[in-house]
Design a protein around this motif. Sequence first.
Motif, short mmCIF file in Angstrom:
data_model
loop_
_atom_site.label_atom_id
_atom_site.label_comp_id
_atom_site.label_asym_id
_atom_site.label_seq_id
_atom_site.Cartn_x
_atom_site.Cartn_y
_atom_site.Cartn_z
N MET A 27 0.83 -1.20 0.00
CA MET A 27 0.00 0.00 0.00
C MET A 27 0.87 1.25 0.00
N PHE A 28 1.89 1.30 0.86
CA PHE A 28 2.75 2.48 0.94
C PHE A 28 3.63 2.65 -0.29
N VAL A 29 4.11 1.56 -0.87
CA VAL A 29 4.90 1.67 -2.11
C VAL A 29 4.06 2.35 -3.18
N ASP A 30 2.84 1.86 -3.37
CA ASP A 30 1.95 2.45 -4.37
C ASP A 30 1.64 3.91 -4.06
N PHE A 31 1.36 4.21 -2.81
CA PHE A 31 1.03 5.58 -2.39
C PHE A 31 2.21 6.51 -2.64
N MET A 32 3.39 6.12 -2.21
CA MET A 32 4.57 6.97 -2.34
C MET A 32 4.96 7.19 -3.80
N GLU A 33 4.77 6.17 -4.64
CA GLU A 33 5.09 6.31 -6.06
C GLU A 33 4.07 7.17 -6.80
N SER A 34 2.86 7.27 -6.28
CA SER A 34 1.79 8.00 -6.95
C SER A 34 1.86 9.51 -6.80
N TYR A 35 2.64 9.98 -5.81
CA TYR A 35 2.65 11.42 -5.52
C TYR A 35 4.07 11.96 -5.49
N GLU A 36 4.24 13.12 -6.12
CA GLU A 36 5.53 13.82 -6.10
C GLU A 36 5.87 14.27 -4.68
N THR A 37 4.87 14.88 -4.02
CA THR A 37 5.06 15.30 -2.64
C THR A 37 3.86 14.87 -1.80
N ILE A 38 4.16 14.55 -0.55
CA ILE A 38 3.16 14.17 0.45
C ILE A 38 3.44 15.01 1.68
N ILE A 39 2.44 15.74 2.13
CA ILE A 39 2.61 16.58 3.32
C ILE A 39 1.42 16.34 4.25
N HIS A 40 1.71 16.01 5.49
CA HIS A 40 0.70 15.93 6.55
C HIS A 40 0.98 17.10 7.49
#
Length: 132
Positions: free
Chosen positions: A60-73
């Motif tokens: 799940m995290f591999v797919d999520f991280m590859e799908s977005y240039e940047t992730i900010i919480h």
Amino acid sequence: MQYQTTLGRDELVDLALNKYFANVDAKNLDAVLDCFHDNAMITVQTAFTTHVGREGIKRMFVDFMESYETIIHRDFTCTIDEKNGRIAASFTAELKDHDGNTILLENTNFWRIRGDKFQEVYIYMSGANPLV
């Protein structure tokens, strides 16, 4: 089921914000996975989706991280149940895809801690589920 934890209030906040979310945002997969027990589970309640075990969570995290240039919480509000090893956090998730499009989500996560790691995570999202 109630789990036993060894973490105090500040350590619970540190686990959620610094060890987990900061590493998700940095796309540091190994550090993110270190926050979970081998048989942990993540359920996105608003999408009826569950990921079980480290391999399921890793995928799940591999797919999520590859799908977005940047992730900010950001903009966290945390409620801590130190006695029972539980954390609730409401926050904004800002995702920018590879085409420059930005998605803003208002989410709330609920964690159940066993020992010093996540055993169960329940996620409520304001929009479409990017954790597929």
